[in-house]
Design a protein around this motif. Structure first.
Motif, PDB file in Angstrom:
ATOM      1  N   CYS A 116       0.845  -1.199   0.000  1.00 29.57           N
ATOM      2  CA  CYS A 116       0.000   0.000   0.000  1.00 29.57           C
ATOM      3  C   CYS A 116       0.878   1.246   0.000  1.00 29.57           C
ATOM      4  O   CYS A 116       1.857   1.328   0.741  1.00 29.57           O
ATOM      5  N   CYS A 146       0.343   2.923   3.887  1.00 29.17           N
ATOM      6  CA  CYS A 146       0.668   2.258   5.158  1.00 29.17           C
ATOM      7  C   CYS A 146       1.618   1.079   4.978  1.00 29.17           C
ATOM      8  O   CYS A 146       2.050   0.486   5.960  1.00 29.17           O
ATOM      9  N   CYS A 157      -4.346   0.132   0.003  1.00 29.42           N
ATOM     10  CA  CYS A 157      -5.134  -0.943   0.600  1.00 29.42           C
ATOM     11  C   CYS A 157      -6.529  -0.393   0.892  1.00 29.42           C
ATOM     12  O   CYS A 157      -6.724   0.817   0.985  1.00 29.42           O
ATOM     13  N   CYS A 195      -6.924   1.910   4.048  1.00 22.20           N
ATOM     14  CA  CYS A 195      -6.481   3.297   3.904  1.00 22.20           C
ATOM     15  C   CYS A 195      -7.462   4.104   3.064  1.00 22.20           C
ATOM     16  O   CYS A 195      -7.747   5.258   3.362  1.00 22.20           O
TER      17      CYS A 195
HETATM   18 ZN   LIG Z   1      -2.860   1.100   3.530  1.00 17.49          ZN
END
Ligand SMILES: [Zn+2]
Length: 339
Positions: free
Chosen positions: A213, A216, A258, A261
């Protein structure tokens, strides 16, 4: 250290974001804003609901004459009272009493909310329980001074007209968008707001992110359904409603994210990624350009010829986005920094 500086926001920006941004279900916010503009001239900081009711209801009554639809819900007893006043069925005292009872139910609570949270500056305090009204703050007196008040009032008025136009045409909020031209400081309606299909960017972007991602670093996968990423607009797509010149669907602004997020409980939604994440976006774009990635020419064309041009471009985007979206966002980092 970093290439970017955080934008300092001021009270006129917060006021404008209250008026320009947000989901309107009724025109009460506009009526309250115009009423504040009026009552601030009395130089009393405590404004009792009795006194606020007169300008508030007057503005709604005036607008109902030209545009009967003033809310997206079917019925409102307060709006009915305004209509009854216009029709001569109730007098000014009855209208005032109804307004005090029903007119302010949500708008005093919701006035300062932009993009899900209060703006940091309050233009009034809610003292309905203790003093039967609202208390104007120093920020309100400073903002709504003689120099600014005319401009701000006409901005509220034009925004109000545009929103009721949308309701009158029964157009979906997503199809009619009010845009702010930052050069001419005008607002206009654009009916041709459309979204380009951006899913084809997945493969190109995953090469750089290598299965993580962008925000994150959680694992993502183009083949495993459970880990499939979203194509995310770093600067939220909603900004396109306010700035018609920027191509927010451009590769420069797309990342793989992702699902947590992008749209999880503490997800990004329409918030603005932090400066640290902006730095990361710049590094990503520079990498794709210097490594002669197939997207190189597209990125250069979208953001500028030299690294300095491209930093200036992102800084401008950040300044503009922050003045509209106000709130910054950064997720908890899962795993080591990868890019
Ligand atoms: Zn993420």
């Amino acid at each position: 250290m970093g290439n970017f500086i955080d934008k300092t926001l001021d009270d006129p920006t917060y006021w404008r974001s209250i008026i320009l941004f947000g989901r309107n279900v009724a025109s009460y916010k506009f009526a309250l804003a115009r009423s504040l503009v009026e009552v601030v001239r009395n130089n009393d900081d405590l404004v009792r609901l009795d006194d606020l009711a007169e300008p508030f209801a007057r503005h709604i009554c005036q607008h109902i004459k030209d545009a009967p639809v003033q809310a997206t819900s079917k019925s409102s007893r307060f709006l009915e009272a305004c209509q009854n006043f216009n029709d001569g069925h109730i007098d000014a005292t009855q209208l005032r009493d109804t307004t005090v009872r029903l007119g302010f139910n949500n708008v005093i609570d919701a006035f300062h909310v932009v993009n899900g949270d209060d703006v940091p500056t309050r233009f009034f305090l809610d003292e309905r329980k203790t003093n039967g009204g609202i208390r104007l703050t120093t920020a309100a007196f400073n903002l709504l001074n003689e120099n600014m008040v005319g401009t701000l009032d006409s901005e509220v008025q034009s925004r109000w007209r545009l929103v009721e136009t949308a309701w009158e045409l029964n157009m979906n909020r997503n199809l009619i968008s009010v845009k702010h031209d930052t050069d001419s400081h005008t607002l206009f309606v654009d009916k041709e707001n459309h979204r380009i299909n951006v899913t084809s960017a997945r493969d190109a972007l995953n090469g750089y992110q290598k299965g993580h991602c962008f925000f994150c670093f959680a694992p993502i996968s183009l083949t495993q359904i459970a880990l499939q990423p979203d194509v995310d607009h770093f600067f939220p797509h909603v900004l396109g409603s306010y700035d018609h010149k920027t191509n927010y669907d451009g590769v420069w602004n797309l990342t793989l994210s992702c699902r947590d997020c992008n749209r999880g409980e503490n997800g990004k939604f329409a918030k603005l990624p932090s400066l640290k994440l902006l730095e990361r976006l710049n590094t990503r774009n520079e990498f794709l350009i210097t490594s002669h990635h197939p997207l190189r020419e597209t990125l250069i064309q979208q953001t500028g010829r030299s690294p300095a041009d491209r930093i200036r471009y992102l800084q401008r985007q950040f300044d503009n986005a922050k003045s509209i979206l106000i709130h910054e966002w950064e997720p908890e980092q899962l795993g080591p920094e990868r890019f």
